[in-house]
Design an enzyme around this catalytic site. Structure first.
Site, short mmCIF file in Angstrom:
data_model
loop_
_atom_site.label_atom_id
_atom_site.label_comp_id
_atom_site.label_asym_id
_atom_site.label_seq_id
_atom_site.Cartn_x
_atom_site.Cartn_y
_atom_site.Cartn_z
N CYS A 98 -7.17 -1.15 1.38
CA CYS A 98 -6.17 -1.64 2.33
C CYS A 98 -6.86 -1.85 3.67
O CYS A 98 -7.53 -0.95 4.18
CB CYS A 98 -5.04 -0.62 2.46
SG CYS A 98 -3.83 -1.02 3.74
N CYS A 130 -8.03 -5.74 -9.90
CA CYS A 130 -7.59 -4.70 -10.83
C CYS A 130 -7.22 -3.46 -9.99
O CYS A 130 -8.09 -2.74 -9.51
CB CYS A 130 -8.74 -4.40 -11.80
SG CYS A 130 -8.28 -3.34 -13.16
N CYS A 171 0.40 3.11 3.55
CA CYS A 171 0.89 2.62 4.86
C CYS A 171 1.93 1.52 4.76
O CYS A 171 2.36 0.99 5.78
CB CYS A 171 -0.28 2.15 5.72
SG CYS A 171 -1.04 0.60 5.15
N CYS A 192 0.85 -1.19 0.00
CA CYS A 192 0.00 0.00 0.00
C CYS A 192 0.89 1.24 0.00
O CYS A 192 1.80 1.37 0.83
CB CYS A 192 -0.89 -0.02 1.23
SG CYS A 192 -1.92 1.46 1.41
N CYS A 222 -5.16 0.89 6.44
CA CYS A 222 -5.39 2.35 6.41
C CYS A 222 -6.68 2.74 5.68
O CYS A 222 -7.06 3.90 5.70
CB CYS A 222 -4.19 3.08 5.80
SG CYS A 222 -4.00 2.87 4.01
#
Length: 158
Positions: A124, A147, A79, A76, A127
């Site tokens: 995510c 995707c 984070c 991510c 976060c």
């Protein structure tokens, strides 16, 4: 009300509805990492912010991560939580980095009905950053196509 005023009113309503959607989703889940909008804006670049926090989508074919072939993990961009392994990446032909499965306990999903479409949003789990969408037209063994927006990811080579 003339045509131009109607268009402006419609665009304003869409903006308000998009804001309500983001607030409603964020309030419904508790994330480990919570920051103010100002903190996210300072931390993220404009494209990262527009996608991760604003639920945007990058232009197809614009991410260098789409062609990334080295072994590693995709984390991510908000984070640094590892989300996908390069072992599950495949060429979907869509112009976005695609994976057939996330890493365990890496992502969460939510229903996305914006713009008259019914899709499954992927974010995510740590976060809450918007990553992209998952579709059921991927390869075996899962049949899923995660995707993802490349600007929402960072590549960590092994």
């Amino acid at each position: 009300m003339n045509r131009r005023q109607s268009l402006y009113a419609g665009a304003s309503l869409l903006g308000v509805l998009a804001g309500l959607r983001t607030v409603g989703r964020a309030a419904a889940e508790d994330f480990e990492i919570v920051k103010s909008d100002a903190e996210w804006r300072r931390q993220l670049g404009p494209a990262e912010y527009a996608i991760l926090r604003g639920h945007g989508t990058e232009r197809a074919g614009s991410s260098p991560l789409n062609g990334e072939k080295r072994p590693g993990r995709f984390a991510c961009a908000g984070c640094d939580l590892p989300l996908f392994s390069s072992d599950t990446k495949f060429e979907s032909g869509t112009g976005w980095p695609s994976f057939w499965a996330p890493l365990p306990d890496a992502v969460s999903t939510a229903s996305d009905t914006m713009f008259g479409m019914s899709r499954t949003e992927v974010h995510c789990r740590r976060c809450g950053g918007h990553l992209g969408h998952v579709f059921n037209d991927g390869p075996p063994p899962t049949g899923n196509r995660y995707c993802m927006n490349g600007a929402a990811l960072r590549f960590l080579p092994t």
